[in-house]
Write a protein that holds these residues in place. Structure first.
Motif, PDB file in Angstrom:
ATOM      1  N   VAL A  24       0.843  -1.192   0.000  1.00  0.00           N
ATOM      2  CA  VAL A  24       0.000   0.000   0.000  1.00  0.00           C
ATOM      3  C   VAL A  24       0.882   1.248   0.000  1.00  0.00           C
ATOM      4  CG1 VAL A  24      -1.810   1.294   1.203  1.00  0.00           C
ATOM      5  CG2 VAL A  24      -1.824  -1.215   1.244  1.00  0.00           C
ATOM      6  N   MET A  25       0.641   2.145  -0.973  1.00  0.00           N
ATOM      7  CA  MET A  25       1.330   3.433  -1.038  1.00  0.00           C
ATOM      8  C   MET A  25       0.324   4.535  -0.722  1.00  0.00           C
ATOM      9  SD  MET A  25       3.660   3.024  -4.482  1.00  0.00           S
ATOM     10  CE  MET A  25       4.902   1.733  -4.617  1.00  0.00           C
ATOM     11  N   LYS A  26       0.630   5.345   0.278  1.00  0.00           N
ATOM     12  CA  LYS A  26      -0.311   6.358   0.747  1.00  0.00           C
ATOM     13  C   LYS A  26       0.197   7.760   0.405  1.00  0.00           C
ATOM     14  CE  LYS A  26       0.219   4.244   4.600  1.00  0.00           C
ATOM     15  NZ  LYS A  26       0.208   3.760   5.998  1.00  0.00           N
ATOM     16  N   ILE A  27      -0.642   8.515  -0.302  1.00  0.00           N
ATOM     17  CA  ILE A  27      -0.265   9.845  -0.775  1.00  0.00           C
ATOM     18  C   ILE A  27      -1.278  10.868  -0.280  1.00  0.00           C
ATOM     19  CG2 ILE A  27       0.153  11.291  -2.804  1.00  0.00           C
ATOM     20  CD1 ILE A  27       0.810   8.726  -4.349  1.00  0.00           C
ATOM     21  N   ALA A  28      -0.814  11.941   0.327  1.00  0.00           N
ATOM     22  CA  ALA A  28      -1.678  13.050   0.747  1.00  0.00           C
ATOM     23  C   ALA A  28      -1.481  14.220  -0.215  1.00  0.00           C
ATOM     24  CB  ALA A  28      -1.349  13.487   2.173  1.00  0.00           C
ATOM     25  N   VAL A  29      -2.593  14.788  -0.689  1.00  0.00           N
ATOM     26  CA  VAL A  29      -2.552  15.935  -1.597  1.00  0.00           C
ATOM     27  C   VAL A  29      -2.986  17.171  -0.809  1.00  0.00           C
ATOM     28  CG1 VAL A  29      -3.427  16.907  -3.749  1.00  0.00           C
ATOM     29  CG2 VAL A  29      -3.060  14.438  -3.555  1.00  0.00           C
ATOM     30  N   VAL A  30      -2.091  18.150  -0.705  1.00  0.00           N
ATOM     31  CA  VAL A  30      -2.290  19.291   0.190  1.00  0.00           C
ATOM     32  C   VAL A  30      -2.083  20.590  -0.579  1.00  0.00           C
ATOM     33  CG1 VAL A  30      -1.505  20.388   2.336  1.00  0.00           C
ATOM     34  CG2 VAL A  30      -1.437  17.893   2.134  1.00  0.00           C
ATOM     35  N   GLY A  31      -2.914  21.594  -0.285  1.00  0.00           N
ATOM     36  CA  GLY A  31      -2.758  22.902  -0.928  1.00  0.00           C
ATOM     37  C   GLY A  31      -3.908  23.814  -0.579  1.00  0.00           C
ATOM     38  N   GLY A  32      -3.918  25.007  -1.137  1.00  0.00           N
ATOM     39  CA  GLY A  32      -4.947  25.988  -0.850  1.00  0.00           C
ATOM     40  C   GLY A  32      -6.294  25.618  -1.445  1.00  0.00           C
ATOM     41  N   SER A  33      -7.317  26.346  -1.039  1.00  0.00           N
ATOM     42  CA  SER A  33      -8.662  26.112  -1.554  1.00  0.00           C
ATOM     43  C   SER A  33      -8.741  26.529  -3.025  1.00  0.00           C
ATOM     44  CB  SER A  33      -9.685  26.922  -0.750  1.00  0.00           C
ATOM     45  OG  SER A  33      -9.716  26.498   0.591  1.00  0.00           O
ATOM     46  N   GLY A  34      -9.402  25.694  -3.833  1.00  0.00           N
ATOM     47  CA  GLY A  34      -9.642  26.041  -5.220  1.00  0.00           C
ATOM     48  C   GLY A  34      -8.473  25.857  -6.166  1.00  0.00           C
ATOM     49  N   VAL A  35      -7.412  25.175  -5.733  1.00  0.00           N
ATOM     50  CA  VAL A  35      -6.256  25.003  -6.613  1.00  0.00           C
ATOM     51  C   VAL A  35      -6.425  23.802  -7.549  1.00  0.00           C
ATOM     52  CG1 VAL A  35      -4.691  26.101  -4.985  1.00  0.00           C
ATOM     53  CG2 VAL A  35      -4.976  23.607  -4.923  1.00  0.00           C
ATOM     54  N   GLY A  36      -7.455  22.982  -7.306  1.00  0.00           N
ATOM     55  CA  GLY A  36      -7.713  21.848  -8.186  1.00  0.00           C
ATOM     56  C   GLY A  36      -7.199  20.522  -7.658  1.00  0.00           C
ATOM     57  N   LYS A  37      -7.113  20.362  -6.347  1.00  0.00           N
ATOM     58  CA  LYS A  37      -6.605  19.110  -5.764  1.00  0.00           C
ATOM     59  C   LYS A  37      -7.483  17.919  -6.153  1.00  0.00           C
ATOM     60  CE  LYS A  37      -6.715  20.580  -1.490  1.00  0.00           C
ATOM     61  NZ  LYS A  37      -7.254  21.933  -1.784  1.00  0.00           N
ATOM     62  N   THR A  38      -8.808  18.076  -5.990  1.00  0.00           N
ATOM     63  CA  THR A  38      -9.719  16.983  -6.318  1.00  0.00           C
ATOM     64  C   THR A  38      -9.664  16.662  -7.807  1.00  0.00           C
ATOM     65  OG1 THR A  38     -11.194  17.679  -4.525  1.00  0.00           O
ATOM     66  CG2 THR A  38     -12.099  16.172  -6.169  1.00  0.00           C
ATOM     67  N   ALA A  39      -9.609  17.682  -8.641  1.00  0.00           N
ATOM     68  CA  ALA A  39      -9.530  17.462 -10.093  1.00  0.00           C
ATOM     69  C   ALA A  39      -8.273  16.688 -10.455  1.00  0.00           C
ATOM     70  CB  ALA A  39      -9.555  18.807 -10.824  1.00  0.00           C
ATOM     71  N   LEU A  40      -7.161  16.993  -9.801  1.00  0.00           N
ATOM     72  CA  LEU A  40      -5.909  16.293 -10.067  1.00  0.00           C
ATOM     73  C   LEU A  40      -6.002  14.825  -9.676  1.00  0.00           C
ATOM     74  CD1 LEU A  40      -3.399  19.008  -8.820  1.00  0.00           C
ATOM     75  CD2 LEU A  40      -3.514  18.118 -11.154  1.00  0.00           C
ATOM     76  N   HIS A  94      -7.146  17.555  10.883  1.00  0.00           N
ATOM     77  CA  HIS A  94      -6.903  16.255  10.282  1.00  0.00           C
ATOM     78  C   HIS A  94      -6.015  16.323   9.046  1.00  0.00           C
ATOM     79  CE1 HIS A  94     -10.556  17.641   8.176  1.00  0.00           C
ATOM     80  NE2 HIS A  94     -10.116  16.937   7.158  1.00  0.00           N
ATOM     81  N   VAL A  95      -5.720  17.544   8.542  1.00  0.00           N
ATOM     82  CA  VAL A  95      -4.761  17.640   7.446  1.00  0.00           C
ATOM     83  C   VAL A  95      -3.368  17.277   7.960  1.00  0.00           C
ATOM     84  CG1 VAL A  95      -3.666  19.167   5.770  1.00  0.00           C
ATOM     85  CG2 VAL A  95      -6.117  19.351   6.203  1.00  0.00           C
ATOM     86  N   SER A  96      -3.030  17.743   9.154  1.00  0.00           N
ATOM     87  CA  SER A  96      -1.756  17.371   9.766  1.00  0.00           C
ATOM     88  C   SER A  96      -1.691  15.866   9.985  1.00  0.00           C
ATOM     89  CB  SER A  96      -1.572  18.104  11.101  1.00  0.00           C
ATOM     90  OG  SER A  96      -1.536  19.500  10.911  1.00  0.00           O
ATOM     91  N   CYS A  97      -2.818  15.288  10.390  1.00  0.00           N
ATOM     92  CA  CYS A  97      -2.873  13.839  10.587  1.00  0.00           C
ATOM     93  C   CYS A  97      -2.686  13.100   9.269  1.00  0.00           C
ATOM     94  CB  CYS A  97      -4.197  13.446  11.236  1.00  0.00           C
ATOM     95  SG  CYS A  97      -4.439  14.100  12.894  1.00  0.00           S
ATOM     96  N   SER A  98      -3.251  13.649   8.193  1.00  0.00           N
ATOM     97  CA  SER A  98      -3.097  13.029   6.880  1.00  0.00           C
ATOM     98  C   SER A  98      -1.633  13.042   6.443  1.00  0.00           C
ATOM     99  CB  SER A  98      -3.953  13.763   5.846  1.00  0.00           C
ATOM    100  OG  SER A  98      -5.327  13.645   6.142  1.00  0.00           O
ATOM    101  N   ILE A  99      -0.940  14.125   6.746  1.00  0.00           N
ATOM    102  CA  ILE A  99       0.482  14.214   6.412  1.00  0.00           C
ATOM    103  C   ILE A  99       1.273  13.173   7.196  1.00  0.00           C
ATOM    104  CG2 ILE A  99       2.526  15.690   6.561  1.00  0.00           C
ATOM    105  CD1 ILE A  99       0.643  18.085   6.042  1.00  0.00           C
ATOM    106  N   GLN A 100       0.930  13.016   8.467  1.00  0.00           N
ATOM    107  CA  GLN A 100       1.606  12.019   9.293  1.00  0.00           C
ATOM    108  C   GLN A 100       1.342  10.602   8.771  1.00  0.00           C
ATOM    109  OE1 GLN A 100       0.351  12.042  13.382  1.00  0.00           O
ATOM    110  NE2 GLN A 100       2.124  10.871  14.081  1.00  0.00           N
ATOM    111  N   TRP A 101       0.136  10.372   8.271  1.00  0.00           N
ATOM    112  CA  TRP A 101      -0.273   9.074   7.745  1.00  0.00           C
ATOM    113  C   TRP A 101       0.410   8.721   6.438  1.00  0.00           C
ATOM    114  CZ3 TRP A 101      -2.999   9.173   3.074  1.00  0.00           C
ATOM    115  CH2 TRP A 101      -3.584   7.975   2.645  1.00  0.00           C
ATOM    116  N   ALA A 102       0.728   9.732   5.632  1.00  0.00           N
ATOM    117  CA  ALA A 102       1.132   9.519   4.241  1.00  0.00           C
ATOM    118  C   ALA A 102       2.567   9.031   4.102  1.00  0.00           C
ATOM    119  CB  ALA A 102       0.964  10.813   3.451  1.00  0.00           C
ATOM    120  N   ASP A 103       2.795   8.264   3.025  1.00  0.00           N
ATOM    121  CA  ASP A 103       4.143   7.868   2.626  1.00  0.00           C
ATOM    122  C   ASP A 103       4.776   8.932   1.735  1.00  0.00           C
ATOM    123  OD1 ASP A 103       3.948   5.304   3.885  1.00  0.00           O
ATOM    124  OD2 ASP A 103       2.788   4.585   2.169  1.00  0.00           O
TER     125      ASP A 103
END
Length: 248
Positions: A24-40, A94-103
């Protein structure tokens, strides 16, 4: 890297089920609002682009892929947008938690939004602090490269910032070029594939304890994206294009 079958979503991140042989490879996508994270994320996993998304509440996506001949499961955690305040960058807990979780972590800004670019250095510092002695690999992704007339971040500033932060840089357009998006995530997955698997995967006795320790800070029930709704919007977008061509 070859995508296999259909994308699935994880409704219960506390107890996911995977084939025993899959890494399992875990990736967190982080950035400002409206930058297109979900679209990516959706573009990478489905090849599709849907221009209209509801405000992201933190969806967790999963898909089986082939990386360098090895079948693995990729989890991609889409996170709510960071906001700039007088005290710096503001992030949901939980964004900080996601970063801690991610590979690995993908930092995203939009070339049309100067504030989202200005957030990146502080977000990278957060990744460094959260990772501690085990800082995950990071790549910097500049999105919306197709919107030339709206550009607010010079094309040379992204590579310069990435050089300062010591990470790879990619400028992409989620709306117009799947290959760019795929290439960025592909290289990140390839980088993860070259690293030794987490120690927890080498011993059945330690899997539960180690995995639970890393998962425990995460929200127990992330909101799963409505795939039927995504498909409906995609069909609507296609229909709109057809009508436009017909009217011309």
């Amino acid at each position: 890297m070859r995508l296999i079958q259909n994308m699935t979503t994880i409704a219960e991140c506390a107890a996911p089920e995977y084939p025993a042989h899959n890494r399992v490879m875990k990736i967190a996508v982080v950035g400002g609002s409206g930058v297109g994270k979900t679209a990516l994320v959706v573009r990478f996993l489905t090849r599709r682009f849907i221009g209209d998304y509801e405000r992201n509440a933190g969806n967790l996506y999963s898909r089986e892929v082939q990386v360098d001949g090895e079948q693995v499961t990729i989890q991609v955690q889409d996170t709510p947008g960071a906001e700039m305040t007088d005290n710096g960058v503001s992030l949901p807990d939980h964004v900080s938690c996601s970063i801690q979780w991610a590979d690995a972590v993908v930092l995203v800004y939009s070339v049309t939004d100067r504030r989202s670019f200005d957030q990146i250095q502080q977000l990278h510092q957060l990744v460094t602090r959260t990772g501690g002695a085990n800082v995950p690999p990071v790549i910097l992704l500049a999105n919306k490269a197709d919107l030339v007339h709206l550009r607010r971040v010079d094309s040379q500033q992204g590579p310069l910032l990435a050089g300062t932060l010591g990470c790879s840089f990619y400028e992409v357009s989620a709306s117009e070029d799947y290959s760019q998006v795929h290439g960025a995530f592909h290289r990140l997955c390839g980088q993860l594939a070259k690293q030794p698997p987490p120690a927890s995967s080498s011993s059945n006795n330690s899997v539960g304890a180690t995995t639970e320790k890393r998962r425990s800070p995460l929200i127990p029930r992330p909101k799963s994206p409505n795939m039927q709704d995504l498909k409906r919007r995609f069909k609507q977008a296609l229909s709109a294009k057809v009508r436009t061509v017909t009217s011309v």
